[in-house]
Design a protein around this motif. Structure first.
Motif, PDB file in Angstrom:
ATOM      1  N   PHE A   1      28.014 116.564  27.136  1.00 51.25           N
ATOM      2  CA  PHE A   1      27.368 115.332  27.561  1.00 51.25           C
ATOM      3  C   PHE A   1      27.613 114.107  26.671  1.00 51.25           C
ATOM      4  N   PRO A   2      27.846 114.223  25.333  1.00 50.65           N
ATOM      5  CA  PRO A   2      27.944 112.991  24.538  1.00 50.65           C
ATOM      6  C   PRO A   2      29.100 112.103  24.997  1.00 50.65           C
ATOM      7  N   HIS A   3      28.779 110.871  25.291  1.00 50.80           N
ATOM      8  CA  HIS A   3      29.785 109.899  25.706  1.00 50.80           C
ATOM      9  C   HIS A   3      30.423 109.300  24.458  1.00 50.80           C
ATOM     10  N   PRO A   4      31.738 109.090  24.436  1.00 47.28           N
ATOM     11  CA  PRO A   4      32.368 108.543  23.221  1.00 47.28           C
ATOM     12  C   PRO A   4      31.873 107.152  22.847  1.00 47.28           C
ATOM     13  N   ARG A   5      31.262 106.422  23.788  1.00 48.09           N
ATOM     14  CA  ARG A   5      30.720 105.100  23.489  1.00 48.09           C
ATOM     15  C   ARG A   5      29.216 105.130  23.268  1.00 48.09           C
ATOM     16  N   GLY A   6      28.633 106.317  23.203  1.00 45.05           N
ATOM     17  CA  GLY A   6      27.211 106.459  22.922  1.00 45.05           C
ATOM     18  C   GLY A   6      26.401 106.784  24.163  1.00 45.05           C
ATOM     19  N   GLY A   7      25.339 107.545  23.982  1.00 46.31           N
ATOM     20  CA  GLY A   7      24.493 107.956  25.092  1.00 46.31           C
ATOM     21  C   GLY A   7      25.041 109.186  25.787  1.00 46.31           C
ATOM     22  N   ALA A   8      24.375 109.566  26.864  1.00 47.66           N
ATOM     23  CA  ALA A   8      24.752 110.763  27.602  1.00 47.66           C
ATOM     24  C   ALA A   8      25.594 110.390  28.809  1.00 47.66           C
ATOM     25  N   ALA A   9      26.748 111.015  28.937  1.00 42.35           N
ATOM     26  CA  ALA A   9      27.563 110.845  30.135  1.00 42.35           C
ATOM     27  C   ALA A   9      26.939 111.615  31.290  1.00 42.35           C
TER      28      ALA A   9
ATOM     29  N   ASP B   1      31.457  99.832  30.186  1.00 37.62           N
ATOM     30  CA  ASP B   1      31.857  98.812  29.217  1.00 37.62           C
ATOM     31  C   ASP B   1      30.694  98.337  28.354  1.00 37.62           C
ATOM     32  N   ASP B   2      29.610  99.102  28.341  1.00 39.20           N
ATOM     33  CA  ASP B   2      28.435  98.832  27.510  1.00 39.20           C
ATOM     34  C   ASP B   2      27.648  97.600  27.958  1.00 39.20           C
ATOM     35  N   VAL B   3      27.762  97.209  29.220  1.00 43.12           N
ATOM     36  CA  VAL B   3      26.986  96.080  29.731  1.00 43.12           C
ATOM     37  C   VAL B   3      25.638  96.595  30.221  1.00 43.12           C
ATOM     38  N   PRO B   4      24.515  96.051  29.723  1.00 46.36           N
ATOM     39  CA  PRO B   4      23.201  96.521  30.173  1.00 46.36           C
ATOM     40  C   PRO B   4      22.994  96.261  31.655  1.00 46.36           C
ATOM     41  N   ALA B   5      22.296  97.186  32.311  1.00 40.07           N
ATOM     42  CA  ALA B   5      22.005  97.059  33.732  1.00 40.07           C
ATOM     43  C   ALA B   5      20.580  97.532  33.990  1.00 40.07           C
ATOM     44  N   GLY B   6      19.930  96.898  34.957  1.00 39.98           N
ATOM     45  CA  GLY B   6      18.596  97.333  35.362  1.00 39.98           C
ATOM     46  C   GLY B   6      17.490  96.702  34.554  1.00 39.98           C
ATOM     47  N   ASP B   7      16.269  96.978  34.999  1.00 37.42           N
ATOM     48  CA  ASP B   7      15.078  96.451  34.352  1.00 37.42           C
ATOM     49  C   ASP B   7      14.586  97.399  33.263  1.00 37.42           C
ATOM     50  N   LYS B   8      13.468  97.047  32.661  1.00 38.29           N
ATOM     51  CA  LYS B   8      12.793  97.914  31.693  1.00 38.29           C
ATOM     52  C   LYS B   8      11.717  98.697  32.451  1.00 38.29           C
ATOM     53  N   THR B   9      11.810 100.015  32.429  1.00 36.47           N
ATOM     54  CA  THR B   9      10.890 100.818  33.227  1.00 36.47           C
ATOM     55  C   THR B   9      10.010 101.714  32.364  1.00 36.47           C
ATOM     56  N   GLY B  10       8.788 101.920  32.856  1.00 38.60           N
ATOM     57  CA  GLY B  10       7.895 102.849  32.186  1.00 38.60           C
ATOM     58  C   GLY B  10       8.426 104.261  32.204  1.00 38.60           C
TER      59      GLY B  10
ATOM     60  N   GLY C   1      22.283 107.545  20.844  1.00 37.06           N
ATOM     61  CA  GLY C   1      22.414 106.705  22.024  1.00 37.06           C
ATOM     62  C   GLY C   1      21.173 105.876  22.278  1.00 37.06           C
ATOM     63  N   LEU C   2      20.009 106.449  21.961  1.00 38.99           N
ATOM     64  CA  LEU C   2      18.745 105.729  22.156  1.00 38.99           C
ATOM     65  C   LEU C   2      18.517 104.671  21.086  1.00 38.99           C
ATOM     66  N   THR C   3      18.991 104.906  19.901  1.00 37.39           N
ATOM     67  CA  THR C   3      18.843 103.886  18.845  1.00 37.39           C
ATOM     68  C   THR C   3      20.017 102.914  18.841  1.00 37.39           C
ATOM     69  N   GLY C   4      21.050 103.241  19.617  1.00 36.74           N
ATOM     70  CA  GLY C   4      22.255 102.421  19.638  1.00 36.74           C
ATOM     71  C   GLY C   4      22.455 101.690  20.940  1.00 36.74           C
ATOM     72  N   VAL C   5      23.404 102.154  21.750  1.00 40.61           N
ATOM     73  CA  VAL C   5      23.885 101.379  22.889  1.00 40.61           C
ATOM     74  C   VAL C   5      22.812 101.132  23.949  1.00 40.61           C
ATOM     75  N   LEU C   6      21.855 102.018  24.092  1.00 39.68           N
ATOM     76  CA  LEU C   6      20.831 101.850  25.122  1.00 39.68           C
ATOM     77  C   LEU C   6      19.622 101.050  24.651  1.00 39.68           C
ATOM     78  N   HIS C   7      19.541 100.787  23.366  1.00 42.95           N
ATOM     79  CA  HIS C   7      18.426 100.022  22.811  1.00 42.95           C
ATOM     80  C   HIS C   7      18.701  98.525  22.949  1.00 42.95           C
TER      81      HIS C   7
END
Length: 404
Positions: free
Chosen positions: A25-33, A100-109, A80-86
């Motif tokens: 699962f680890p994505h080379p750019r961070g987070g889970a693929a 390409d590491d572009v954020p998408a979507g809103d902030k959800t509970g 991934g949580l402290t890096g690319v997704l934060h």
């Protein structure tokens, strides 16, 4: 739960098989693929906070079970949580990022609840940076989403925390209960337990009012929107009607809350768990002539979406096991055996690994709602909960050697 040595052995083997499947699962750019059906990562697909957090939770628990190689995998997900997704600019967590590491979507509970769960499990597993992540995740979830009046979590902000959506949802609050219990195990903070109880009390009230078919969707005043998504009944996160699997999941979650509260637990908790379980089984299990749980029903119990989702079967197994542990009632052991047999016959993919995430009403692999097999969370927990006490939670129980 009293299990035969053979059954206990199968659960252990299946935990190992599932964890082996997810190792890529680890994505080379961070987070889970996103994992495909054969377990290979789709590096072009978005990386989601909820998937990354679930992988951090699962492999943190695996670390506590002394699974070889689990520690680096837990650390990769936490990174991934402290890096690319934060969101370093506004705080909190992006819903997803593109290839390409572009954020998408809103902030959800929903996403933020899973970050709390991941950080709590990582803290109990003593993974680097997890404790600081837990502090920030709790501060963000409570500070941004908690609404003191209804004593529930709101659902969705825009990315810059400027606009709170009017939609309110029960799903995010269900996972927040799990997250609050895990955070209590990791920190001892009493407010976590208080919030879990408050959310559960409102949910049980909704269940009583609606024949234990839980409304999932609400407006900003927490008035049920029973027709929400009638035109999109198979929406993956906000389906129309009552979601059978969520009744089972709530049933399972109520019991560790009761056990953690101990003598302070109110007497309505167990009856609520049993009522939710009974309604889900009556409405959902094999009601259309084939084994398996339908996904959703109308408000009179008529099936709406008849696809079989792997996570519903997983939660059924977990709920039956937890209710048997709590009550000793042999009926729950029988249901556990029935659904374990069903999963082994229809849901396990013994060729490619993991569990089929979706089956059609004839129990053939399908992908109308979900593609691939990105999620180990429900299946792994279904192999652990029958071997665990009701309290503490899975990570804490593994930390003290209480999972058989």
């Amino acid at each position: 739960m009293t299990l035969s040595p053979l059954d206990t052995g199968w659960l252990r083997e299946e935990t190992s098989r599932l964890l082996d499947f997810g190792r890529a699962f680890p994505h080379p750019r961070g987070g889970a693929a996103w994992l495909r059906t054969d377990g290979t990562p789709d590096l072009d697909a978005p990386r989601h906070t909820w998937i990354t957090a679930r992988m951090a939770h699962v492999y943190s628990v695996a670390t506590l079970l002394d699974v070889p190689g689990a520690g680096p995998l837990a650390d990769a997900a936490l990174a991934g949580l402290t890096g690319v997704l934060h969101d370093r600019r506004h705080g909190g967590w992006h819903s997803s990022v593109t290839s390409d590491d572009v954020p998408a979507g809103d902030k959800t509970g929903y996403d933020h609840a899973f970050v709390v769960l991941a950080a709590a499990s990582g803290t109990l597993a003593r993974r680097p940076g997890a404790e600081a992540l837990l502090t920030e995740a709790l501060d963000t979830l409570v500070g941004r989403f908690w609404e003191p009046g209804p004593a529930m979590f709101a659902d969705r902000w825009d990315s810059g925390w400027q606009r709170l959506d009017d939609y309110r949802g029960l799903n995010a609050n269900m996972h927040a209960v799990e997250a609050m219990l895990a955070a209590f195990d990791a920190t001892g903070r009493p407010d976590c337990l208080e919030r879990a109880l408050a959310i559960t009390e409102r949910t049980a009230g909704l269940g009583r009012q609606h024949g234990w078919r839980l409304p999932e969707h609400f407006d900003a005043r927490w008035t049920p929107r029973l027709d929400h998504h009638r035109d999109r009944p198979d929406d993956p996160f906000q389906p129309y009607g009552a979601t059978v699997g969520h009744a089972l999941e709530w049933s399972r979650l109520i019991l560790p809350l009761e056990a953690t509260l101990g003598t302070a637990a109110p007497d309505w908790l167990l009856p609520a768990a049993e009522a939710l379980f009974a309604r889900a089984v009556a409405d959902g299990w094999a009601v259309d002539g084939a084994p398996g749980f339908v996904y959703t029903t109308d408000w009179d119990g008529t099936p709406v979406v008849r696809q079989r989702m792997h996570w519903v079967a997983a939660e059924a197994i977990a709920a039956a096991a937890a209710l048997h542990t709590r009550t000793g009632d042999a009926t729950y052991a029988q249901w556990y055996d029935t659904w374990s047999t069903y999963v082994r016959a229809h849901v396990l993919d013994l060729r490619n690994g993991s569990w089929w995430h979706e089956l059609d009403p004839g129990n053939r692999p399908a992908d109308a709602t979900w593609s691939g097999k990105p999620d180990l969370y429900h299946a792994v927990q279904a192999t652990l909960i029958p071997r665990a006490p009701l309290t503490p939670g899975l990570a804490a129980a593994c930390a003290i050697g209480a999972v058989r």
